[in-house]
Design an enzyme around this catalytic site. Sequence first.
Site, PDB file in Angstrom:
ATOM      1  N   ASP A  47      86.573 -41.959 114.666  1.00  0.00           N
ATOM      2  CA  ASP A  47      86.655 -42.785 113.505  1.00  0.00           C
ATOM      3  C   ASP A  47      87.298 -42.532 112.615  1.00  0.00           C
ATOM      4  OD1 ASP A  47      84.655 -40.991 113.474  1.00  0.00           O
ATOM      5  OD2 ASP A  47      83.360 -41.949 111.168  1.00  0.00           O
ATOM      6  N   GLU A  49      81.559 -40.600 112.498  1.00  0.00           N
ATOM      7  CA  GLU A  49      81.378 -38.774 112.274  1.00  0.00           C
ATOM      8  C   GLU A  49      81.579 -39.145 110.352  1.00  0.00           C
ATOM      9  OE1 GLU A  49      82.214 -35.038 109.993  1.00  0.00           O
ATOM     10  OE2 GLU A  49      83.478 -36.618 110.223  1.00  0.00           O
TER      11      GLU A  49
END
Length: 389
Positions: free
Chosen positions: A79, A137
Site C-alpha cells: 500500500d 500496512e
Amino acid sequence: MTVKELTLESLYDDMVKWRRHLHQNPELSFHEFETSRMIAELLEAWGLEVRRGVAGTGIVAKLRGGLPGRTIALRADIDALSIQDVKDCSYRSQVSGVMHACGHDGHTAQLLAVARYYSLHRNETAGTRVFLFQPGEEVLPGGAIRMIEDGALDGVDAIYGVHLWTPMPYGTAATRPGPFMATPDEFEIEIIGRGGHGGLPHESKDALVVGASLVVALQTIVARSVNPLDATVLSVGKFASGSANNVIAESSRLSGTVRSFDKRVRAIVRKRLEEIVKHTCEMHGCEYRLAYFEGYPPVVNNEAEAGRVLRLIGEWFPESAGPCEPIMAGEDFSYYLEQKPGCFFFVGAGSDDGSSSPHHHPRFDIEEKAMLHSAKLLIAVADDSALDV
C-alpha cells in the site's frame, strides 16, 4: 559469480520496471486493486499457486520446491500513503495526493523478483516458499491480522520480512534479536471551550491556551513518569486551533503518537496521558474528548532466527555485522512474529552522504540497487531456513 547471482542480476531491470510502475500508480491501504491484479497475473504466469482476495486485496502465492525442506514465508507490503509526490523524476506518482513514500513499491518489486527466481529454480529449491503480498500496512489495525485470519500462515514453519530503509546507506543491512521496532499508538484530543472577543478574554474559555498547555504537559510523561532506561517516545504531531487573530478559540484539536516496547510502560503512558488531559481541561473549565488507539504490537524477532539473519548479513555485508539498536518506528509484521518464528530486518537504501529524504516525506525515494541486495538476502535466508531439521 554463482548461477543464483546471475539469475537475480538478470532480473534487476524487471525489478526497476515493476517498482517504477507501482510508484507512478500508487493505491491507498485496502484499495490496492490494480496493484493486486498486476501481482497476481505475474505470479500466475510463472506457474505459482495463487490465491487472490486475501484480506481483501492481498495475495498469497505458493511454490513447491523439488527437494525436501520446510515451508518458508516471505512478506511484502503493497500500500501507499496519502502524500503528494513532489519529486522531479520520470516515475513520479501520477495520482494526486497519493505516493509510495515508504518503499512498499520496492518491497513488492523485490519479492516479485524472488518469486520469479524460485520459479526458474523450482527443481533445486528445498521445501516450499509462500509469498505474502499484504495490503494495508500503513493504517490501523493493519492488514497482517486479516492475512493471518484468512490462513496466510497455515502450514508455514518460519516467516521473514525486509524493509528498504533510507536512514541506512546502500550496501548495509541490520536487525537484532528480541524487540526491534516499537508499538505505534495514536491519540486524538478535542478541547471544547467558549470562544469570544480577543479583547475580552475573561468572558471566554480559551481552548487554544489549553491545547498549548497540553502540548507542554504531555512531554512530562516520558520525562517524569517513565523509567529513563525504558525507551519511550510521545510526540504531538498536529495542533489546530483558532480562526482569526482577534478571536478567542472555541476549540482546539491535538493528535500524536506514543512509541514503546513494553506493555507495562505502554499502560503507564496511556494512564498518565488520560489523567493530564482530564485535569488540565478541568482546571481551565473546558470539556474534552479523548480517543486513544492502540497500534501494532512491537516487532519482536525470534532469537534463533535473528541469529540466522545476522550471520548471513555478516557474510553479505561484513561492515554491518552485529545487532543494531532498536527502532522507534512501528510495523504490523509484529503480528506474524506472534504466530511463527521469524525475523524482520532492514536493508540500507539511502545515499552515502545521508541526504536521502526520510520515510513518509514528499520527496522520498530509494536507491534502487538496494532491491537487488534485499532480494539476494531474502533468498539466502529462506534457503538456509528451509534446510533446518
